[in-house]
Scaffold this active site. Structure first.
Site, PDB file in Angstrom:
ATOM      1  N   GLY A  82     -15.263   7.603  44.477  1.00 56.61           N
ATOM      2  CA  GLY A  82     -14.444   6.216  44.489  1.00 56.61           C
ATOM      3  C   GLY A  82     -14.087   5.919  46.057  1.00 56.61           C
ATOM      4  N   CYS A 116     -18.153   8.804  58.422  1.00 57.34           N
ATOM      5  CA  CYS A 116     -19.156   7.927  57.779  1.00 57.34           C
ATOM      6  C   CYS A 116     -20.153   7.792  58.432  1.00 57.34           C
ATOM      7  CB  CYS A 116     -18.589   6.437  57.406  1.00 57.34           C
ATOM      8  SG  CYS A 116     -16.909   6.562  56.375  1.00 57.34           S
TER       9      CYS A 116
END
Length: 228
Positions: free
Chosen positions: A175, A193
């Site tokens: 999520g 990321c």
């Protein structure tokens, strides 16, 4: 959709529980939303590269089956795990990701903060110089390259929420994570990321004082409204 506030729970057992829930569910299984925070942990997505983990030190690194690359979870961060049947809900993955981001944007707006999307880089970002400005980004930034080099897409921005999802047989798990009031130093031990030099912020460092419980309640409310 049933919401469960799990509090602080270890990452790996929670990941295993999400996967088991998804594997065992039937067409009639009710959807759930889990809200929690984790002790310090780095998690690698399926696209993760070892070179993006610079210096983990004593923080464990866990390989997962979500999308995306490496991120950090720790105390003071609200982590939301929607366990949804998208086929039953009637929308596809792209729309699902949009709704996750919209829930973060609405949560930030309640704090007076304007969040932004960056093309090609899922998650939500804020202006470092004025996170309370309601101005749009001046122009659509160039799409960032996977290693973060050769792009000014993140210039003047800090990432405040990260997304990483998994869809199995139309059902979601993993999520999003919203940074509330946490130790941000571990983000300097990775390329967040997958982007070298990407600034990471939380609500506390941009001047918003709120508790984990308040932030979790707000985010959970908007997720429930947008996903059901």
């Amino acid at each position: 959709m049933r919401t469960q506030v799990l509090g602080r729970v270890d990452y790996l057992p929670t990941y295993e529980a999400m996967r088991a829930f998804t594997d065992a569910r039937s067409p009639g299984t009710d959807d759930e939303l889990w809200l929690c925070e984790h002790p310090p942990v780095f998690t690698q997505g399926l696209a993760g590269k070892a070179e993006h983990v610079l210096a983990p030190g004593d923080i464990p690194v866990v390989a997962t089956n979500r999308g995306g690359q490496v991120t950090y979870h720790g105390p003071g961060q609200v982590v939301a795990y929607p366990l949804l049947d998208l086929h039953r809900r009637g929308y596809f993955v792209k729309e699902y990701v949009f709704r996750l981001e919209e829930a973060v944007l609405r949560t930030l707006a309640e704090c007076g903060v304007t969040g932004h999307r960056v093309t090609g880089a899922p998650g939500i970002y804020v202006r470092l110089d004025d996170p309370f400005s309601h101005r749009r980004l001046d122009a659509p930034p160039p799409q960032p390259s996977p290693d973060g080099r050769g792009s000014n897409a993140f210039e003047g921005l800090g990432k405040i929420a990260a997304l990483g999802v998994k869809v199995s047989r139309h059902c979601t798990y993993h999520g999003l994570a919203l940074n509330v009031a946490m130790d941000l130093q571990p983000f300097s031990r990775i390329h967040p990321c997958g982007y070298a030099g990407l600034a990471t912020v939380d609500l506390s460092t941009i001047g918003v004082s709120t508790t984990w419980d308040e932030a979790a309640q707000r985010l959970g409310h908007h997720l429930h409204a947008l996903l059901t």
